[in-house]
Scaffold this motif. Structure first.
Motif, mmCIF file in Angstrom:
data_model
loop_
_atom_site.group_PDB
_atom_site.id
_atom_site.type_symbol
_atom_site.label_atom_id
_atom_site.label_comp_id
_atom_site.label_asym_id
_atom_site.label_seq_id
_atom_site.Cartn_x
_atom_site.Cartn_y
_atom_site.Cartn_z
ATOM 1 N N MET A 58 39.215 -23.210 34.760
ATOM 2 C CA MET A 58 39.183 -22.993 36.206
ATOM 3 C C MET A 58 40.463 -23.499 36.864
ATOM 4 O O MET A 58 41.016 -22.848 37.758
ATOM 5 C CB MET A 58 37.947 -23.661 36.816
ATOM 6 C CG MET A 58 36.663 -22.899 36.504
ATOM 7 S SD MET A 58 35.255 -23.575 37.362
ATOM 8 C CE MET A 58 34.531 -24.580 36.077
ATOM 9 N N VAL A 59 40.970 -24.654 36.422
ATOM 10 C CA VAL A 59 42.213 -25.187 36.970
ATOM 11 C C VAL A 59 43.365 -24.251 36.639
ATOM 12 O O VAL A 59 44.224 -23.962 37.488
ATOM 13 C CB VAL A 59 42.486 -26.620 36.448
ATOM 14 C CG1 VAL A 59 43.893 -27.084 36.784
ATOM 15 C CG2 VAL A 59 41.447 -27.579 37.006
ATOM 16 N N TRP A 60 43.388 -23.739 35.406
ATOM 17 C CA TRP A 60 44.430 -22.783 35.029
ATOM 18 C C TRP A 60 44.365 -21.571 35.950
ATOM 19 O O TRP A 60 45.395 -21.077 36.422
ATOM 20 C CB TRP A 60 44.259 -22.350 33.565
ATOM 21 C CG TRP A 60 45.338 -21.387 33.148
ATOM 22 C CD1 TRP A 60 46.531 -21.700 32.583
ATOM 23 C CD2 TRP A 60 45.324 -19.963 33.298
ATOM 24 N NE1 TRP A 60 47.271 -20.569 32.357
ATOM 25 C CE2 TRP A 60 46.550 -19.474 32.795
ATOM 26 C CE3 TRP A 60 44.415 -19.041 33.801
ATOM 27 C CZ2 TRP A 60 46.877 -18.128 32.791
ATOM 28 C CZ3 TRP A 60 44.739 -17.693 33.809
ATOM 29 C CH2 TRP A 60 45.957 -17.246 33.304
ATOM 30 N N THR A 61 43.157 -21.095 36.235
ATOM 31 C CA THR A 61 42.974 -19.933 37.103
ATOM 32 C C THR A 61 43.465 -20.227 38.516
ATOM 33 O O THR A 61 44.142 -19.396 39.133
ATOM 34 C CB THR A 61 41.490 -19.504 37.134
ATOM 35 O OG1 THR A 61 41.076 -19.228 35.792
ATOM 36 C CG2 THR A 61 41.286 -18.287 37.992
ATOM 37 N N VAL A 62 43.142 -21.403 39.038
ATOM 38 C CA VAL A 62 43.616 -21.796 40.371
ATOM 39 C C VAL A 62 45.139 -21.805 40.403
ATOM 40 O O VAL A 62 45.769 -21.280 41.336
ATOM 41 C CB VAL A 62 43.041 -23.173 40.775
ATOM 42 C CG1 VAL A 62 43.755 -23.739 41.992
ATOM 43 C CG2 VAL A 62 41.546 -23.077 41.019
ATOM 44 N N ASN A 63 45.756 -22.372 39.386
ATOM 45 C CA ASN A 63 47.220 -22.394 39.308
ATOM 46 C C ASN A 63 47.800 -20.989 39.194
ATOM 47 O O ASN A 63 48.840 -20.682 39.791
ATOM 48 C CB ASN A 63 47.691 -23.259 38.138
ATOM 49 C CG ASN A 63 47.416 -24.728 38.366
ATOM 50 O OD1 ASN A 63 47.284 -25.180 39.504
ATOM 51 N ND2 ASN A 63 47.314 -25.486 37.279
ATOM 52 N N HIS A 64 47.122 -20.146 38.434
ATOM 53 C CA HIS A 64 47.556 -18.756 38.280
ATOM 54 C C HIS A 64 47.486 -18.023 39.630
ATOM 55 O O HIS A 64 48.395 -17.265 39.977
ATOM 56 C CB HIS A 64 46.688 -18.062 37.224
ATOM 57 C CG HIS A 64 47.070 -16.652 36.953
ATOM 58 N ND1 HIS A 64 48.252 -16.304 36.344
ATOM 59 C CD2 HIS A 64 46.422 -15.481 37.228
ATOM 60 C CE1 HIS A 64 48.320 -14.987 36.242
ATOM 61 N NE2 HIS A 64 47.226 -14.467 36.774
ATOM 62 N N ILE A 65 46.436 -18.275 40.374
ATOM 63 C CA ILE A 65 46.312 -17.667 41.708
ATOM 64 C C ILE A 65 47.414 -18.193 42.623
ATOM 65 O O ILE A 65 47.999 -17.434 43.408
ATOM 66 C CB ILE A 65 44.903 -17.909 42.294
ATOM 67 C CG1 ILE A 65 43.867 -17.104 41.502
ATOM 68 C CG2 ILE A 65 44.853 -17.548 43.780
ATOM 69 C CD1 ILE A 65 42.420 -17.422 41.858
ATOM 70 N N ASP A 66 47.726 -19.490 42.533
ATOM 71 C CA ASP A 66 48.848 -20.042 43.308
ATOM 72 C C ASP A 66 50.138 -19.304 42.985
ATOM 73 O O ASP A 66 50.925 -18.993 43.893
ATOM 74 C CB ASP A 66 49.043 -21.533 42.998
ATOM 75 C CG ASP A 66 48.089 -22.429 43.770
ATOM 76 O OD1 ASP A 66 47.509 -21.965 44.776
ATOM 77 O OD2 ASP A 66 47.928 -23.600 43.361
ATOM 78 N N ASP A 67 50.355 -19.030 41.694
ATOM 79 C CA ASP A 67 51.557 -18.296 41.286
ATOM 80 C C ASP A 67 51.576 -16.886 41.877
ATOM 81 O O ASP A 67 52.647 -16.355 42.188
ATOM 82 C CB ASP A 67 51.642 -18.216 39.758
ATOM 83 C CG ASP A 67 51.886 -19.577 39.106
ATOM 84 O OD1 ASP A 67 52.309 -20.511 39.825
ATOM 85 O OD2 ASP A 67 51.650 -19.698 37.889
#
Length: 163
Positions: A42-51
């Motif tokens: 989920m954290v990876w996904t949040v970071n990916h969305i930030d990108d």
């Protein structure tokens, strides 16, 4: 489920158009795997969305800057043309330069001269019922029809035509 499988499941979920918060949390809850793997995914996904958000936000900022630059240039252009019109009017309505023929011409119909408008002198019939508000359309029509109304007059607006 391994972390990569969880990430893939989350990405598949996020691609849906009908995603609502309840569906999202239910899906997260239904994913099998260790809690730390789920959280990492989920954290990876949040970071990916930030990108993904960063370039979109930059585009919005560029668009806002472009809109401001356009407005600034349009205002400058309008000011210069107004000054040209003023100079041409003082020179008799037409000036021929080495490169241009500049004419000041009538632009549209007559307009109410708001610069000299004194609402305190306008008869009550030209005010609308509500908070006292001047009906400038009615006043303008009366002035065009030839009525003399203390506190109001007409003027002919002019624009600039550069050839």
């Amino acid at each position: 489920m391994k972390a990569t499988e969880i990430v893939n499941a989350i990405e598949e979920l996020l691609d849906r158009d009908d995603l609502d918060p309840k569906t999202l949390t239910d899906t997260f809850d239904s994913l099998h795997g260790e809690l730390k793997d789920k959280l990492d995914s989920m954290v990876w996904t949040v970071n990916h969305i930030d990108d993904q958000l960063a370039p979109l936000k930059n585009q919005l900022e560029r668009r806002d800057k472009l809109a401001k630059a356009i407005k600034t240039l349009e205002n400058r252009q309008r000011s210069i043309k107004e000054y040209i019109r003023y100079i041409v009017d003082l020179s008799g309505g037409e000036v021929i330069t080495d490169e241009h023929v500049i004419k000041s011409r009538k632009a549209g119909g007559q307009q109410l001269n708001r610069a000299t408008l004194d609402e305190s002198k306008i008869p009550a019939e030209f005010f609308e019922e509500q908070k006292p508000k001047l009906n400038t359309t009615k006043l303008k029509k009366a002035l065009i029809a030839g009525e003399k109304i203390d506190g109001a007059d007409l003027y002919q607006p002019r624009s600039v035509n550069i050839q």
